[in-house]
Scaffold this active site. Structure first.
Site, PDB file in Angstrom:
ATOM      1  N   HIS A 115       0.788  -1.459   0.147  1.00 29.08           N
ATOM      2  CA  HIS A 115       0.291   0.158  -0.356  1.00 29.08           C
ATOM      3  C   HIS A 115       0.860   1.229  -0.500  1.00 29.08           C
ATOM      4  O   HIS A 115       0.384   2.149   0.513  1.00 29.08           O
ATOM      5  CB  HIS A 115      -0.908   0.077   1.130  1.00 29.08           C
ATOM      6  CG  HIS A 115      -2.076  -1.092   1.133  1.00 29.08           C
ATOM      7  ND1 HIS A 115      -2.438  -1.331   2.274  1.00 29.08           N
ATOM      8  CD2 HIS A 115      -2.647  -1.642   0.328  1.00 29.08           C
ATOM      9  CE1 HIS A 115      -3.426  -2.045   1.851  1.00 29.08           C
ATOM     10  NE2 HIS A 115      -3.492  -2.207   0.372  1.00 29.08           N
ATOM     11  N   CYS A 123       3.845  12.553  -7.940  1.00 24.43           N
ATOM     12  CA  CYS A 123       3.695  13.687  -8.385  1.00 24.43           C
ATOM     13  C   CYS A 123       2.000  12.826  -8.988  1.00 24.43           C
ATOM     14  O   CYS A 123       2.408  12.160  -9.505  1.00 24.43           O
ATOM     15  CB  CYS A 123       4.194  14.040  -9.422  1.00 24.43           C
ATOM     16  SG  CYS A 123       3.977  15.574 -10.402  1.00 24.43           S
ATOM     17  N   GLY A 184      -1.626  -9.185  12.609  1.00 26.41           N
ATOM     18  CA  GLY A 184      -1.819  -8.399  12.972  1.00 26.41           C
ATOM     19  C   GLY A 184      -2.566  -7.633  11.985  1.00 26.41           C
ATOM     20  O   GLY A 184      -2.381  -6.418  11.056  1.00 26.41           O
ATOM     21  N   THR A 185      -3.188  -8.189  10.905  1.00 27.18           N
ATOM     22  CA  THR A 185      -4.489  -7.786   9.833  1.00 27.18           C
ATOM     23  C   THR A 185      -5.668  -8.233  10.218  1.00 27.18           C
ATOM     24  O   THR A 185      -6.112  -9.293  10.253  1.00 27.18           O
ATOM     25  CB  THR A 185      -3.972  -7.797   8.292  1.00 27.18           C
ATOM     26  OG1 THR A 185      -4.793  -7.381   7.437  1.00 27.18           O
ATOM     27  CG2 THR A 185      -3.374  -9.313   8.156  1.00 27.18           C
ATOM     28  N   GLU A 212      -7.476 -11.212  18.108  1.00 31.69           N
ATOM     29  CA  GLU A 212      -8.812 -11.079  18.204  1.00 31.69           C
ATOM     30  C   GLU A 212      -9.098 -11.866  16.341  1.00 31.69           C
ATOM     31  O   GLU A 212      -8.476 -12.239  15.672  1.00 31.69           O
ATOM     32  CB  GLU A 212     -10.456 -10.213  18.440  1.00 31.69           C
ATOM     33  CG  GLU A 212      -9.233  -9.125  16.825  1.00 31.69           C
ATOM     34  CD  GLU A 212     -10.317  -7.601  16.930  1.00 31.69           C
ATOM     35  OE1 GLU A 212     -11.246  -7.136  16.092  1.00 31.69           O
ATOM     36  OE2 GLU A 212     -10.645  -6.991  18.652  1.00 31.69           O
ATOM     37  N   ALA A 228       1.454  -9.301  19.367  1.00 28.63           N
ATOM     38  CA  ALA A 228       2.710  -9.693  18.445  1.00 28.63           C
ATOM     39  C   ALA A 228       3.547  -9.665  18.469  1.00 28.63           C
ATOM     40  O   ALA A 228       4.756 -11.015  18.604  1.00 28.63           O
ATOM     41  CB  ALA A 228       2.182  -9.164  17.046  1.00 28.63           C
TER      42      ALA A 228
HETATM   43  C1  BJW Z   1      -2.859  -7.088  17.166  1.00 26.85           C
HETATM   44  C2  BJW Z   1      -2.486  -5.994  17.401  1.00 26.85           C
HETATM   45  C3  BJW Z   1      -1.127  -6.556  18.274  1.00 26.85           C
HETATM   46  C4  BJW Z   1      -4.338  -4.857  16.756  1.00 26.85           C
HETATM   47  N1  BJW Z   1      -1.052  -7.997  18.199  1.00 26.85           N
HETATM   48  N2  BJW Z   1      -2.569  -7.908  16.268  1.00 26.85           N
HETATM   49  C5  BJW Z   1     -16.450   0.423  -2.121  1.00 26.85           C
HETATM   50  C6  BJW Z   1     -15.265   1.773  -2.681  1.00 26.85           C
HETATM   51  C7  BJW Z   1     -14.294   1.732  -2.776  1.00 26.85           C
HETATM   52  C8  BJW Z   1     -13.344   0.762  -3.131  1.00 26.85           C
HETATM   53  C9  BJW Z   1     -13.897  -0.910  -2.829  1.00 26.85           C
HETATM   54  C10 BJW Z   1     -14.917  -0.838  -2.043  1.00 26.85           C
HETATM   55  N3  BJW Z   1     -15.500  -1.724  -2.242  1.00 26.85           N
HETATM   56  C11 BJW Z   1     -14.096  -3.483  -2.461  1.00 26.85           C
HETATM   57  C12 BJW Z   1     -13.479  -2.423  -2.673  1.00 26.85           C
HETATM   58  C13 BJW Z   1     -11.799  -1.902  -2.530  1.00 26.85           C
HETATM   59  C14 BJW Z   1     -11.406  -1.760  -1.117  1.00 26.85           C
HETATM   60  C15 BJW Z   1     -11.875  -2.921  -0.076  1.00 26.85           C
HETATM   61  O1  BJW Z   1     -10.901  -4.383   0.022  1.00 26.85           O
HETATM   62  N4  BJW Z   1     -12.372  -2.239   0.528  1.00 26.85           N
HETATM   63  C16 BJW Z   1     -13.141  -3.002   1.649  1.00 26.85           C
HETATM   64  C17 BJW Z   1     -13.476  -2.220   2.653  1.00 26.85           C
HETATM   65  C18 BJW Z   1     -14.153  -4.215   0.976  1.00 26.85           C
HETATM   66  N5  BJW Z   1      -9.847  -1.976  -2.062  1.00 26.85           N
HETATM   67  C19 BJW Z   1      -9.085  -1.247  -2.434  1.00 26.85           C
HETATM   68  O2  BJW Z   1      -9.664  -0.299  -2.969  1.00 26.85           O
HETATM   69  C20 BJW Z   1      -8.154  -1.374  -3.001  1.00 26.85           C
HETATM   70  N6  BJW Z   1      -7.908  -1.030  -4.280  1.00 26.85           N
HETATM   71  C21 BJW Z   1      -8.604  -2.395  -5.992  1.00 26.85           C
HETATM   72  O3  BJW Z   1      -9.516  -2.994  -4.807  1.00 26.85           O
HETATM   73  O4  BJW Z   1      -8.386  -1.827  -6.845  1.00 26.85           O
HETATM   74  C22 BJW Z   1      -9.203  -2.865  -7.729  1.00 26.85           C
HETATM   75  C23 BJW Z   1      -9.399  -1.418  -8.719  1.00 26.85           C
HETATM   76  C24 BJW Z   1      -8.322  -2.197 -10.197  1.00 26.85           C
HETATM   77  C25 BJW Z   1      -9.037  -1.788 -11.189  1.00 26.85           C
HETATM   78  C26 BJW Z   1      -8.609  -0.644 -10.963  1.00 26.85           C
HETATM   79  C27 BJW Z   1      -9.226   0.759 -10.132  1.00 26.85           C
HETATM   80  C28 BJW Z   1      -9.343  -0.251  -9.008  1.00 26.85           C
HETATM   81  C29 BJW Z   1      -6.967  -0.809  -2.642  1.00 26.85           C
HETATM   82  C30 BJW Z   1      -6.900  -0.997  -0.892  1.00 26.85           C
HETATM   83  C31 BJW Z   1      -5.666  -0.063  -0.041  1.00 26.85           C
HETATM   84  C32 BJW Z   1      -5.598   0.342   1.026  1.00 26.85           C
HETATM   85  N7  BJW Z   1      -5.235   1.984   1.303  1.00 26.85           N
HETATM   86  C33 BJW Z   1      -5.201   1.797   3.380  1.00 26.85           C
HETATM   87  C34 BJW Z   1      -4.738   3.236   3.399  1.00 26.85           C
HETATM   88  C35 BJW Z   1      -2.973   3.120   2.815  1.00 26.85           C
HETATM   89  C36 BJW Z   1      -2.669   4.379   3.509  1.00 26.85           C
HETATM   90  C37 BJW Z   1      -2.936   4.889   4.201  1.00 26.85           C
HETATM   91  O5  BJW Z   1      -2.583   4.248   5.326  1.00 26.85           O
HETATM   92  O6  BJW Z   1      -3.241   6.171   4.429  1.00 26.85           O
HETATM   93  O7  BJW Z   1      -4.726   0.522   3.646  1.00 26.85           O
HETATM   94  S1  BJW Z   1      -7.106   1.495   4.112  1.00 26.85           S
HETATM   95  C38 BJW Z   1      -5.996   0.671   5.339  1.00 26.85           C
HETATM   96  O8  BJW Z   1      -6.490  -0.908   5.536  1.00 26.85           O
HETATM   97  C39 BJW Z   1      -4.666   0.176   4.839  1.00 26.85           C
HETATM   98  C40 BJW Z   1      -3.895  -0.627   5.294  1.00 26.85           C
HETATM   99  O9  BJW Z   1      -2.789  -1.008   4.777  1.00 26.85           O
HETATM  100  C41 BJW Z   1      -5.254  -1.461   5.348  1.00 26.85           C
HETATM  101  C42 BJW Z   1      -5.487  -2.813   6.088  1.00 26.85           C
HETATM  102  O10 BJW Z   1      -5.477  -2.970   7.225  1.00 26.85           O
HETATM  103  P1  BJW Z   1      -4.746  -3.579   8.387  1.00 26.85           P
HETATM  104  O11 BJW Z   1      -3.757  -3.935   8.622  1.00 26.85           O
HETATM  105  O12 BJW Z   1      -6.025  -5.303   7.768  1.00 26.85           O
HETATM  106  O13 BJW Z   1      -5.897  -2.895   9.811  1.00 26.85           O
HETATM  107  P2  BJW Z   1      -6.801  -3.206  10.893  1.00 26.85           P
HETATM  108  O14 BJW Z   1      -6.637  -1.668  11.613  1.00 26.85           O
HETATM  109  O15 BJW Z   1      -7.896  -3.487   9.650  1.00 26.85           O
HETATM  110  O16 BJW Z   1      -5.986  -4.333  11.331  1.00 26.85           O
HETATM  111  C43 BJW Z   1      -5.681  -4.771  12.761  1.00 26.85           C
HETATM  112  C44 BJW Z   1      -5.696  -5.950  13.147  1.00 26.85           C
HETATM  113  O17 BJW Z   1      -4.593  -6.103  14.426  1.00 26.85           O
HETATM  114  C45 BJW Z   1      -7.110  -6.206  13.781  1.00 26.85           C
HETATM  115  O18 BJW Z   1      -7.100  -7.114  13.259  1.00 26.85           O
HETATM  116  C46 BJW Z   1      -6.208  -6.370  15.462  1.00 26.85           C
HETATM  117  O19 BJW Z   1      -7.570  -7.150  16.138  1.00 26.85           O
HETATM  118  C47 BJW Z   1      -5.009  -6.696  15.132  1.00 26.85           C
HETATM  119  N8  BJW Z   1      -3.986  -6.189  16.221  1.00 26.85           N
HETATM  120  N9  BJW Z   1      -3.257  -4.647  17.768  1.00 26.85           N
HETATM  121  C48 BJW Z   1      -1.492  -8.038  17.052  1.00 26.85           C
HETATM  122  N10 BJW Z   1      -0.797  -5.911  19.298  1.00 26.85           N
HETATM  123 ZN    ZN Z   2       5.848  15.984 -11.192  1.00 29.05          ZN
END
Ligand code: BJW
Ligand code: ZN
Length: 242
Positions: A115, A123, A184-185, A212, A228
Protein backbone atom coordinates in the site's frame (compact mmCIF):
# COMPACT_ATOMS: atom_id res chain seq x y z
CA UNK A 1 -0.62 -28.60 17.72
CA UNK A 2 2.84 -27.79 16.51
CA UNK A 3 3.48 -31.51 15.92
CA UNK A 4 0.38 -31.91 13.75
CA UNK A 5 1.38 -28.79 11.88
CA UNK A 6 5.03 -29.70 11.55
CA UNK A 7 7.93 -27.32 11.92
CA UNK A 8 9.21 -24.99 9.21
CA UNK A 9 12.44 -26.14 7.57
CA UNK A 10 14.90 -23.34 6.90
CA UNK A 11 15.03 -24.33 3.22
CA UNK A 12 11.28 -23.82 2.86
CA UNK A 13 9.67 -20.60 1.76
CA UNK A 14 8.31 -18.47 4.59
CA UNK A 15 6.11 -15.55 3.57
CA UNK A 16 4.86 -13.10 6.19
CA UNK A 17 1.85 -10.87 5.57
CA UNK A 18 1.68 -8.02 8.05
CA UNK A 19 -0.93 -5.41 8.90
CA UNK A 20 -1.32 -2.50 11.25
CA UNK A 21 -1.52 -4.73 14.36
CA UNK A 22 2.19 -5.53 14.14
CA UNK A 23 3.00 -1.85 14.70
CA UNK A 24 0.36 -1.26 17.37
CA UNK A 25 2.77 -2.02 20.23
CA UNK A 26 5.17 0.52 18.74
CA UNK A 27 2.47 3.16 19.25
CA UNK A 28 1.26 3.41 15.64
CA UNK A 29 -2.55 3.47 15.57
CA UNK A 30 -4.31 0.68 13.68
CA UNK A 31 -6.95 1.57 11.10
CA UNK A 32 -10.04 -0.06 12.57
CA UNK A 33 -11.20 -0.95 16.08
CA UNK A 34 -11.68 1.26 19.09
CA UNK A 35 -8.26 2.93 18.93
CA UNK A 36 -8.05 2.87 15.13
CA UNK A 37 -7.31 5.82 12.85
CA UNK A 38 -10.68 5.56 11.15
CA UNK A 39 -12.44 6.10 14.50
CA UNK A 40 -11.53 9.79 14.36
CA UNK A 41 -11.21 10.28 10.61
CA UNK A 42 -13.62 9.19 7.93
CA UNK A 43 -11.68 7.24 5.26
CA UNK A 44 -13.71 8.90 2.53
CA UNK A 45 -12.50 12.30 3.79
CA UNK A 46 -8.84 11.38 3.85
CA UNK A 47 -7.80 8.23 2.04
CA UNK A 48 -9.41 8.44 -1.38
CA UNK A 49 -8.37 10.17 -4.61
CA UNK A 50 -11.61 12.18 -4.42
CA UNK A 51 -10.69 13.51 -0.96
CA UNK A 52 -7.30 14.65 -2.23
CA UNK A 53 -8.76 16.49 -5.22
CA UNK A 54 -11.33 18.18 -3.00
CA UNK A 55 -8.99 19.21 -0.18
CA UNK A 56 -5.27 18.44 -0.66
CA UNK A 57 -4.34 20.60 2.37
CA UNK A 58 -6.50 18.50 4.71
CA UNK A 59 -5.14 15.23 3.32
CA UNK A 60 -1.53 16.44 3.46
CA UNK A 61 -2.03 17.61 7.08
CA UNK A 62 -3.23 14.10 7.97
CA UNK A 63 -0.20 12.47 6.35
CA UNK A 64 2.26 15.00 7.83
CA UNK A 65 0.83 14.24 11.27
CA UNK A 66 1.27 10.50 10.72
CA UNK A 67 4.86 10.91 9.49
CA UNK A 68 5.67 12.80 12.70
CA UNK A 69 3.91 10.22 14.85
CA UNK A 70 5.75 7.28 13.26
CA UNK A 71 9.08 9.09 13.62
CA UNK A 72 8.59 9.03 17.37
CA UNK A 73 7.91 5.25 17.34
CA UNK A 74 10.42 2.40 17.37
CA UNK A 75 10.15 -1.11 15.88
CA UNK A 76 8.94 -3.60 18.51
CA UNK A 77 9.81 -7.22 19.31
CA UNK A 78 7.56 -8.53 16.54
CA UNK A 79 9.43 -6.50 13.88
CA UNK A 80 12.76 -7.56 15.41
CA UNK A 81 11.78 -11.24 15.45
CA UNK A 82 11.09 -11.08 11.72
CA UNK A 83 14.61 -9.66 11.22
CA UNK A 84 16.01 -12.72 13.06
CA UNK A 85 13.83 -15.09 11.05
CA UNK A 86 15.03 -13.59 7.78
CA UNK A 87 18.59 -14.54 8.73
CA UNK A 88 17.59 -18.22 9.12
CA UNK A 89 15.37 -18.92 6.13
CA UNK A 90 16.74 -19.27 2.62
CA UNK A 91 13.51 -17.84 1.21
CA UNK A 92 11.96 -15.28 3.49
CA UNK A 93 9.71 -12.42 2.41
CA UNK A 94 7.58 -9.85 4.15
CA UNK A 95 4.55 -8.55 2.31
CA UNK A 96 3.29 -5.60 4.32
CA UNK A 97 0.13 -3.56 4.06
CA UNK A 98 1.75 -1.02 6.37
CA UNK A 99 3.03 2.32 5.18
CA UNK A 100 5.06 3.12 8.31
CA UNK A 101 8.45 1.71 7.20
CA UNK A 102 9.05 0.02 10.57
CA UNK A 103 10.07 -3.33 9.03
CA UNK A 104 12.88 -1.62 7.13
CA UNK A 105 13.87 0.44 10.17
CA UNK A 106 14.07 -2.79 12.19
CA UNK A 107 16.47 -4.21 9.57
CA UNK A 108 14.29 -6.48 7.40
CA UNK A 109 15.57 -6.67 3.82
CA UNK A 110 12.96 -8.43 1.66
CA UNK A 111 9.96 -6.18 2.22
CA UNK A 112 7.22 -5.64 -0.34
CA UNK A 113 5.04 -2.62 0.45
CA UNK A 114 1.58 -3.31 -0.94
CA UNK A 115 0.00 0.00 0.00
CA UNK A 116 2.96 2.32 -0.55
CA UNK A 117 4.81 4.30 2.06
CA UNK A 118 4.48 7.42 4.20
CA UNK A 119 8.09 8.13 3.19
CA UNK A 120 7.44 8.27 -0.53
CA UNK A 121 5.83 11.05 -2.51
CA UNK A 122 4.62 11.02 -6.09
CA UNK A 123 3.67 13.66 -8.62
CA UNK A 124 -0.02 13.85 -9.53
CA UNK A 125 0.89 14.75 -13.12
CA UNK A 126 4.14 13.24 -14.39
CA UNK A 127 4.18 10.25 -12.03
CA UNK A 128 7.72 10.91 -10.72
CA UNK A 129 8.26 9.39 -7.26
CA UNK A 130 10.85 10.11 -4.61
CA UNK A 131 11.71 9.32 -1.00
CA UNK A 132 11.49 12.06 1.59
CA UNK A 133 12.29 11.51 5.27
CA UNK A 134 12.20 15.20 6.30
CA UNK A 135 10.38 15.91 9.54
CA UNK A 136 8.62 18.25 9.41
CA UNK A 137 8.04 18.64 5.70
CA UNK A 138 8.33 22.27 4.60
CA UNK A 139 5.14 24.34 4.95
CA UNK A 140 2.65 23.99 2.12
CA UNK A 141 2.04 20.93 -0.01
CA UNK A 142 4.97 19.12 -1.66
CA UNK A 143 5.60 20.06 -5.27
CA UNK A 144 7.17 17.87 -7.96
CA UNK A 145 10.81 18.85 -8.57
CA UNK A 146 10.54 17.73 -12.22
CA UNK A 147 7.38 19.47 -13.41
CA UNK A 148 6.26 21.76 -10.56
CA UNK A 149 2.85 20.08 -10.15
CA UNK A 150 1.15 19.17 -6.88
CA UNK A 151 2.55 15.97 -5.36
CA UNK A 152 0.69 13.44 -3.17
CA UNK A 153 1.57 10.74 -0.64
CA UNK A 154 2.70 7.61 -2.52
CA UNK A 155 0.17 5.37 -0.81
CA UNK A 156 -2.70 3.32 -2.21
CA UNK A 157 -6.05 4.88 -1.41
CA UNK A 158 -9.45 3.14 -1.50
CA UNK A 159 -10.59 2.44 -5.01
CA UNK A 160 -7.07 2.73 -6.44
CA UNK A 161 -5.32 -0.24 -8.01
CA UNK A 162 -2.17 -1.53 -6.34
CA UNK A 163 1.07 -1.20 -8.35
CA UNK A 164 0.85 -3.97 -10.90
CA UNK A 165 4.40 -5.35 -10.46
CA UNK A 166 4.11 -5.29 -6.66
CA UNK A 167 0.82 -7.16 -6.76
CA UNK A 168 2.26 -9.67 -9.23
CA UNK A 169 5.25 -10.27 -6.96
CA UNK A 170 2.92 -10.70 -3.97
CA UNK A 171 0.83 -13.24 -5.89
CA UNK A 172 3.93 -15.13 -7.00
CA UNK A 173 5.37 -15.24 -3.48
CA UNK A 174 2.05 -16.42 -2.05
CA UNK A 175 1.70 -19.08 -4.73
CA UNK A 176 5.11 -20.52 -3.89
CA UNK A 177 4.91 -20.26 -0.10
CA UNK A 178 5.33 -23.30 2.13
CA UNK A 179 4.33 -21.27 5.17
CA UNK A 180 2.46 -18.02 5.50
CA UNK A 181 2.50 -16.12 8.75
CA UNK A 182 -0.28 -13.53 8.89
CA UNK A 183 0.33 -10.97 11.62
CA UNK A 184 -1.94 -8.18 12.86
CA UNK A 185 -4.32 -7.67 9.97
CA UNK A 186 -8.11 -7.57 10.01
CA UNK A 187 -7.91 -9.38 6.64
CA UNK A 188 -10.75 -7.16 5.48
CA UNK A 189 -9.12 -5.27 2.61
CA UNK A 190 -8.83 -6.61 -0.90
CA UNK A 191 -6.68 -7.63 -2.63
CA UNK A 192 -4.27 -8.18 0.32
CA UNK A 193 -6.71 -10.51 2.07
CA UNK A 194 -6.70 -12.85 -0.93
CA UNK A 195 -2.97 -13.61 -0.57
CA UNK A 196 -3.31 -16.14 2.30
CA UNK A 197 -6.03 -17.88 0.30
CA UNK A 198 -3.67 -18.17 -2.68
CA UNK A 199 -1.04 -19.65 -0.35
CA UNK A 200 -3.52 -22.09 1.18
CA UNK A 201 -4.62 -23.17 -2.29
CA UNK A 202 -1.08 -24.39 -3.02
CA UNK A 203 -0.92 -26.23 0.30
CA UNK A 204 0.91 -23.67 2.44
CA UNK A 205 0.34 -23.78 6.17
CA UNK A 206 -1.21 -20.54 7.41
CA UNK A 207 -0.42 -19.29 10.89
CA UNK A 208 -2.35 -16.28 12.08
CA UNK A 209 -1.32 -14.02 14.96
CA UNK A 210 -3.95 -11.55 16.09
CA UNK A 211 -5.71 -10.22 19.18
CA UNK A 212 -9.03 -11.40 17.83
CA UNK A 213 -10.56 -13.71 15.21
CA UNK A 214 -10.69 -12.45 11.62
CA UNK A 215 -12.41 -13.71 8.45
CA UNK A 216 -9.16 -15.63 7.80
CA UNK A 217 -9.17 -17.51 11.11
CA UNK A 218 -11.37 -20.34 9.85
CA UNK A 219 -8.90 -20.96 7.01
CA UNK A 220 -5.74 -20.86 9.15
CA UNK A 221 -3.88 -24.02 10.20
CA UNK A 222 -3.05 -22.37 13.52
CA UNK A 223 -4.31 -19.21 15.18
CA UNK A 224 -2.20 -17.69 17.94
CA UNK A 225 -4.18 -15.18 19.92
CA UNK A 226 -2.42 -12.28 21.62
CA UNK A 227 -0.20 -9.27 21.03
CA UNK A 228 2.26 -9.83 18.18
CA UNK A 229 5.16 -8.42 20.23
CA UNK A 230 4.74 -11.31 22.70
CA UNK A 231 3.25 -14.13 20.65
CA UNK A 232 5.60 -13.95 17.66
CA UNK A 233 8.89 -14.01 19.65
CA UNK A 234 7.66 -16.88 21.82
CA UNK A 235 6.44 -18.91 18.78
CA UNK A 236 9.80 -18.33 17.07
CA UNK A 237 11.64 -19.31 20.23
CA UNK A 238 9.72 -22.62 20.31
CA UNK A 239 10.52 -23.26 16.63
CA UNK A 240 14.23 -22.52 17.11
CA UNK A 241 14.80 -24.33 20.36
CA UNK A 242 12.17 -27.04 20.11
C1 BJW B 1 -3.10 -6.86 16.73
C2 BJW B 1 -2.56 -6.02 17.65
C3 BJW B 1 -1.42 -6.55 18.31
C4 BJW B 1 -4.24 -4.94 16.88
N1 BJW B 1 -0.99 -7.78 17.97
N2 BJW B 1 -2.74 -8.05 16.36
C5 BJW B 1 -16.09 0.16 -2.35
C6 BJW B 1 -15.46 1.39 -2.60
C7 BJW B 1 -14.07 1.45 -2.85
C8 BJW B 1 -13.33 0.29 -2.82
C9 BJW B 1 -13.95 -0.92 -2.58
C10 BJW B 1 -15.32 -0.98 -2.35
N3 BJW B 1 -15.66 -2.29 -2.13
C11 BJW B 1 -14.54 -3.05 -2.20
C12 BJW B 1 -13.50 -2.24 -2.47
C13 BJW B 1 -12.12 -2.67 -2.60
C14 BJW B 1 -11.34 -2.14 -1.42
C15 BJW B 1 -11.69 -2.96 -0.22
O1 BJW B 1 -11.18 -4.04 0.02
N4 BJW B 1 -12.62 -2.46 0.58
C16 BJW B 1 -13.09 -3.20 1.74
C17 BJW B 1 -13.61 -2.19 2.73
C18 BJW B 1 -14.10 -4.21 1.29
N5 BJW B 1 -9.98 -2.26 -1.82
C19 BJW B 1 -9.39 -1.30 -2.55
O2 BJW B 1 -9.96 -0.28 -2.85
C20 BJW B 1 -7.99 -1.60 -3.03
N6 BJW B 1 -7.92 -1.38 -4.41
C21 BJW B 1 -8.59 -2.12 -5.30
O3 BJW B 1 -9.30 -3.04 -4.96
O4 BJW B 1 -8.39 -1.74 -6.59
C22 BJW B 1 -9.16 -2.39 -7.61
C23 BJW B 1 -9.01 -1.59 -8.87
C24 BJW B 1 -8.57 -2.21 -10.01
C25 BJW B 1 -8.44 -1.46 -11.19
C26 BJW B 1 -8.75 -0.10 -11.19
C27 BJW B 1 -9.18 0.53 -10.04
C28 BJW B 1 -9.31 -0.23 -8.87
C29 BJW B 1 -7.00 -0.64 -2.37
C30 BJW B 1 -6.96 -0.80 -0.89
C31 BJW B 1 -6.01 0.24 -0.33
C32 BJW B 1 -6.03 0.23 1.19
N7 BJW B 1 -5.46 1.44 1.65
C33 BJW B 1 -5.30 1.63 3.07
C34 BJW B 1 -4.75 3.03 3.34
C35 BJW B 1 -3.26 3.12 3.00
C36 BJW B 1 -2.76 4.52 3.11
C37 BJW B 1 -2.78 5.06 4.51
O5 BJW B 1 -2.31 4.42 5.46
O6 BJW B 1 -3.27 6.17 4.67
O7 BJW B 1 -4.42 0.62 3.59
S1 BJW B 1 -6.83 1.35 3.97
C38 BJW B 1 -6.06 0.56 5.35
O8 BJW B 1 -6.51 -0.83 5.43
C39 BJW B 1 -4.55 0.52 5.03
C40 BJW B 1 -4.19 -0.85 5.54
O9 BJW B 1 -2.99 -1.28 4.95
C41 BJW B 1 -5.40 -1.70 5.17
C42 BJW B 1 -5.54 -2.96 5.96
O10 BJW B 1 -5.72 -2.69 7.32
P1 BJW B 1 -5.05 -3.65 8.43
O11 BJW B 1 -3.59 -3.58 8.31
O12 BJW B 1 -5.66 -4.97 8.35
O13 BJW B 1 -5.42 -2.88 9.78
P2 BJW B 1 -6.78 -2.96 10.65
O14 BJW B 1 -6.81 -1.77 11.52
O15 BJW B 1 -7.97 -3.19 9.79
O16 BJW B 1 -6.62 -4.26 11.53
C43 BJW B 1 -5.64 -4.36 12.53
C44 BJW B 1 -5.64 -5.80 13.05
O17 BJW B 1 -4.59 -5.95 13.97
C45 BJW B 1 -6.94 -6.19 13.77
O18 BJW B 1 -7.35 -7.47 13.33
C46 BJW B 1 -6.51 -6.24 15.25
O19 BJW B 1 -7.24 -7.22 15.99
C47 BJW B 1 -5.07 -6.59 15.13
N8 BJW B 1 -4.22 -6.12 16.22
N9 BJW B 1 -3.25 -4.86 17.76
C48 BJW B 1 -1.65 -8.50 17.02
N10 BJW B 1 -0.75 -5.85 19.26
ZN1 ZN C 1 5.81 15.96 -11.92
Amino acid sequence: MQNELGTPEYTQSMVVLTGAGISAESGVPTYRGTEGLWRNHCPQDLATPGAFSRDPDLVWDFYKWRRELVTSCEPNLAHLTLVEMEKQFENFFIITQNVDGLHQRAGSKNVLELHGSLWKIKCTQCGDRWQDFQIPLPAGNPICPSCGSLARPDVVWFGEPLERDILEQAHALSASADWMLVVGTSASIQPANILPLIAREVGARIIEINLEPTPLSAEASLTLKGPAGEVLPSWWDRIRHG
